[in-house]
Design a protein around this motif. Structure first.
Motif, PDB file in Angstrom:
ATOM      1  N   PRO A   1       0.839  -1.214   0.000  1.00 37.92           N
ATOM      2  CA  PRO A   1       0.000   0.000   0.000  1.00 37.92           C
ATOM      3  C   PRO A   1       0.867   1.253   0.000  1.00 37.92           C
ATOM      4  O   PRO A   1       1.974   1.266   0.546  1.00 37.92           O
ATOM      5  N   LEU A   2       0.343   2.286  -0.628  1.00 39.23           N
ATOM      6  CA  LEU A   2       1.102   3.522  -0.830  1.00 39.23           C
ATOM      7  C   LEU A   2       0.687   4.584   0.179  1.00 39.23           C
ATOM      8  O   LEU A   2      -0.506   4.844   0.355  1.00 39.23           O
ATOM      9  N   ASP A   3       1.660   5.199   0.825  1.00 39.05           N
ATOM     10  CA  ASP A   3       1.349   6.317   1.718  1.00 39.05           C
ATOM     11  C   ASP A   3       1.378   7.644   0.979  1.00 39.05           C
ATOM     12  O   ASP A   3       0.937   8.670   1.505  1.00 39.05           O
ATOM     13  N   GLU A   4       1.913   7.646  -0.236  1.00 36.81           N
ATOM     14  CA  GLU A   4       1.864   8.825  -1.103  1.00 36.81           C
ATOM     15  C   GLU A   4       1.898   8.325  -2.541  1.00 36.81           C
ATOM     16  O   GLU A   4       2.306   7.185  -2.813  1.00 36.81           O
ATOM     17  N   PRO A   5       1.460   9.133  -3.495  1.00 34.03           N
ATOM     18  CA  PRO A   5       1.406   8.656  -4.885  1.00 34.03           C
ATOM     19  C   PRO A   5       2.773   8.224  -5.402  1.00 34.03           C
ATOM     20  O   PRO A   5       3.818   8.743  -4.997  1.00 34.03           O
ATOM     21  N   THR A   6       2.740   7.258  -6.309  1.00 31.50           N
ATOM     22  CA  THR A   6       3.933   6.828  -7.023  1.00 31.50           C
ATOM     23  C   THR A   6       3.726   7.143  -8.504  1.00 31.50           C
ATOM     24  O   THR A   6       2.750   7.798  -8.878  1.00 31.50           O
ATOM     25  N   ARG A   7       4.650   6.681  -9.347  1.00 35.67           N
ATOM     26  CA  ARG A   7       4.512   6.934 -10.779  1.00 35.67           C
ATOM     27  C   ARG A   7       4.640   5.624 -11.539  1.00 35.67           C
ATOM     28  O   ARG A   7       5.367   4.708 -11.122  1.00 35.67           O
ATOM     29  N   ILE A   8       3.915   5.568 -12.660  1.00 40.08           N
ATOM     30  CA  ILE A   8       3.976   4.410 -13.537  1.00 40.08           C
ATOM     31  C   ILE A   8       4.302   4.870 -14.948  1.00 40.08           C
ATOM     32  O   ILE A   8       4.035   6.014 -15.324  1.00 40.08           O
ATOM     33  N   ASP A   9       4.882   3.970 -15.727  1.00 41.70           N
ATOM     34  CA  ASP A   9       5.171   4.210 -17.139  1.00 41.70           C
ATOM     35  C   ASP A   9       4.121   3.456 -17.944  1.00 41.70           C
ATOM     36  O   ASP A   9       4.044   2.227 -17.903  1.00 41.70           O
ATOM     37  N   LEU A  10       3.317   4.206 -18.688  1.00 45.22           N
ATOM     38  CA  LEU A  10       2.261   3.629 -19.519  1.00 45.22           C
ATOM     39  C   LEU A  10       2.525   4.050 -20.958  1.00 45.22           C
ATOM     40  O   LEU A  10       2.291   5.202 -21.320  1.00 45.22           O
ATOM     41  N   GLY A  11       3.057   3.143 -21.755  1.00 48.20           N
ATOM     42  CA  GLY A  11       3.322   3.440 -23.154  1.00 48.20           C
ATOM     43  C   GLY A  11       4.291   4.580 -23.361  1.00 48.20           C
ATOM     44  O   GLY A  11       4.135   5.362 -24.309  1.00 48.20           O
ATOM     45  N   GLY A  12       5.289   4.701 -22.496  1.00 45.84           N
ATOM     46  CA  GLY A  12       6.272   5.768 -22.618  1.00 45.84           C
ATOM     47  C   GLY A  12       5.872   7.063 -21.946  1.00 45.84           C
ATOM     48  O   GLY A  12       6.656   8.020 -21.940  1.00 45.84           O
ATOM     49  N   GLU A  13       4.674   7.121 -21.365  1.00 39.21           N
ATOM     50  CA  GLU A  13       4.231   8.313 -20.647  1.00 39.21           C
ATOM     51  C   GLU A  13       4.234   8.033 -19.151  1.00 39.21           C
ATOM     52  O   GLU A  13       3.872   6.932 -18.711  1.00 39.21           O
TER      53      GLU A  13
END
Length: 661
Positions: free
Chosen positions: A510-522
């Motif tokens: 579980p995340l205590d703050e937002p994370t980032r993902i790579d979706l199709g290079g974005e």
């Protein structure tokens, strides 16, 4: 048939001298149906067993004389003071032992045999007296069940809970296995040792709590069924309903309840301060329509303008009431009703708006009411038509109650999860049904599962078979974790869906703050949750780019049999969620009602035997122009000339008739 129009009518709040004006104004406003008698118990039974129906006879006769139908209540929604004075044991009790006293409404324990008998007796009296009355159109059983008393923890409820458990499990050993009572030395040796899950030093046994919520739903349903059966004995041909409350009401399983009704009804109060309130309303309308397999439903209550129970109660700006009522009709409603007809002079809801405000008929609100009544009366052909959807969103009451329990990796708000998955579909102009996991899914091209934490094994098998036979499935995190007894499925998570998803979940992060993902290079934000996934055939579509899961799958896609299964191990930000659902829709060949619609415009189609009806509703703040793929008849404009393009001002509505395709 026609679209019924009206509201709650409470003549006992007013002297008979006002009733004549009520009838005159109702006729002028196009009122065709009123809910009547909902809070009349104390007025028709002022003392135990002494009935005074004379004044109510006049009310019913007035309605019949003016061609107005009655949605006649069983009058049991608020017990009279004498009942709790003579029988204080009917009063409900909270988990901490606090007794709830008279002075508001719904002050009764649903399991109380005393309350049930008095309610049944009154329902019999009402039904016996009015079953053949010419004003009667349908029965309104109780009112807003479970709105204020969701569970009762008194000794009467405790005894009823033990009875319910004996019927469910048969013997105490079966209950101990289901409840995992070996944990924390909770093993029971006698049914009398079991109480409702009252306030405890720490976490309540989750299976105990879940069963009590199931029981409480059943206890309230038993009250409804007792009264429903009483009126059906006198008038089996008259349809029955009762009104569900809110966006979706957690204590009351609408799918189970709707099966016991002839018509499903909903009370809906979107907040004018919320620019996305219409999206929440749309979800609720899709659910209540789906609860009766697509049959038309009733908007039993909505507000002409402001309500009285929020911290800040905004009035509806001009045109909003009309827009939101037409939204309900677009999504399958065959009745538009309000709370209430005449604004109360006193009591707790005196500042709740009404069809006739304190200022009388010469007011903005009443003028808008009259205009809406005339519009609805002019389109009787809409009544009985149906909405069809290619997408289903799964919602389950047991899983909802369980996933929002204690001691989980992170809190999950299921309605927030539904919003995150439903809103991109709504914004893409895609019509959805909202159905239980046990529904027949074969007709849907895409099935979306926001969070189905509690999943009996047969549901996992059904979803697997759905994909294997060509269906498209999108599942979000923390689904398929426990069975119906809140016991974790054996094997790696999510055991019932592991094959169809083509992966295993090793750990929840579980995340205590937002994370980032790579979706199709974005790069996109994601929040709430993440998981350590090991792929077993699925392909990664997005990956985490930060933290200990960097480089690991965040979203997967798995070809299985003739279908496709998607898995979201996190909650992508709205833009990313829209992209993912757009791609899942494309895979499933799910198209919008109309392509290229402007932002803020909702499009829904209802279909009849000869025509289809396109509803266009501008929820945005800017004018919108919608070119039509073929000419249509404008039912709210000039029906004599074909329409090729629809220009919609903010809050405007168009209803367009096409030949049936």
């Amino acid at each position: 048939m026609t679209i019924m129009f009206g509201g709650d009518y409470n003549p006992e709040q007013w002297p008979p001298s006002v009733w004549a004006e009520d009838m005159k104004l109702m006729v002028e406003a196009g009122v065709s149906l009123v809910s009547v008698g909902i809070f009349s118990w104390a007025s028709v039974e002022p003392r135990p067993g002494e009935y005074d129906f004379g004044w109510f006879d006049q009310v019913m006769d007035n309605l019949a004389d003016h061609g107005i139908g009655a949605c006649l209540a069983t009058m049991t929604a608020s017990p009279p003071p004498w009942l709790s004075r003579l029988h204080p044991e009917i009063l409900p009790v909270r988990a901490d032992g606090t007794k709830l006293w008279p002075g508001a409404r719904q002050h009764y324990c649903p399991s109380s045999p005393v309350y049930r008998e008095h309610a049944r007796r009154l329902a019999e009296q009402v039904a016996g007296r009015y079953a053949a009355h010419p004003a009667l159109r349908l029965w309104h059983i109780g009112n807003e069940y479970g709105c204020h008393v969701r569970q009762c923890y008194c000794e009467v409820s405790a005894a009823d809970f033990r009875r319910w458990l004996r019927e469910r499990y048969g013997d105490i050993d079966a209950l101990n296995r289901a409840w995992s009572t070996a944990f924390w030395s909770q093993r029971y040796d006698d049914w009398e040792e079991i109480n409702p899950p009252r306030t405890t030093p720490t976490f309540v046994n989750p299976a105990h709590r879940l069963d009590f919520e199931r029981f409480s739903d059943d206890a309230i349903l038993a009250c409804y069924l007792l009264e429903r059966d009483a009126v059906r004995r006198h008038s089996p041909e008259v349809p029955v309903t009762t009104n569900f409350t809110g966006l979706v009401h957690k204590p009351i399983d609408s799918f189970r309840w709707a099966a016991e009704q002839d018509v499903a009804s909903l009370d809906s109060y979107p907040d004018p301060y919320d620019p996305r309130a219409h999206v929440d309303a749309a979800f609720a309308y899709d659910l209540v329509r789906s609860a009766r397999s697509g049959r038309p439903w009733m908007l039993m209550e909505n507000a002409p303008s402001a309500v009285n129970w929020r911290p800040r109660n905004a009035p509806k700006p001009p045109g909003t009431m009309r827009l939101w009522c037409w939204q309900a009709v677009a999504q399958g409603a065959d009745a538009v009703m309000f709370f209430q007809w005449r604004q109360a002079a006193g009591g707790a809801e005196k500042f709740h708006s009404a069809m006739v405000p304190h200022g009388g008929p010469d007011t903005r609100t009443h003028r808008e009411i009259r205009a809406l009544g005339a519009e609805l009366a002019a389109v009787p052909e809409l009544a009985g038509t149906r909405v069809r959807a290619d997408v289903a969103i799964l919602h389950d009451w047991d899983s909802w109650r369980a996933v929002e329990g204690d001691a989980h990796p992170a809190p999950i708000d299921l309605l927030d999860a539904h919003r995150a998955h439903y809103a991109p579909l709504f914004d893409s102009h895609v019509t959805c049904d909202v159905v239980p996991p046990t529904a027949d899914l074969s007709a849907y091209r895409l099935v979306v599962v926001p969070n189905l934490y509690l999943m009996p094994g047969d549901v996992g098998a059904r979803l697997t078979r759905y994909v294997e036979e060509g269906g498209h499935l999108l599942v979000s995190f923390f689904s398929g974790i426990v069975d119906e007894s809140e016991r974790v499925h054996p094997g790696a998570y999510p055991a019932p869906l592991r094959d169809v998803l083509g992966l295993r979940v090793e750990e929840f992060w579980p995340l205590d703050e937002p994370t980032r993902i790579d979706l199709g290079g974005e790069r996109h934000e994601a929040a709430i949750w993440s998981e350590w996934i090991d792929l077993e055939g699925a392909q990664p579509i997005a990956t985490f780019t930060e933290g200990p899961l960097s480089g690991r799958p965040a979203v997967t896609r798995h070809a299985y049999g003739d279908g496709i299964a998607w898995y979201l191990a996190t909650r992508p930000a709205p833009t990313a969620m829209r992209r993912l659902l757009d791609r899942a829709r494309a895979d499933a060949d799910v198209n919008p009602v109309l392509p290229g619609l402007p932002s803020g415009v909702q499009a829904v189609v209802r279909r009849g035997s000869e025509h289809r009806y396109l509803f266009l509703l501008n929820h945005g703040t800017e004018p919108a122009s919608v070119p039509l793929p073929e000419p249509a008849t404008d039912l709210l404009g000039d029906p004599s000339r074909p329409v090729h393009t629809v220009d919609l001002a903010p809050r405007a509505v168009a209803v367009l008739r096409h030949p049936r395709d």
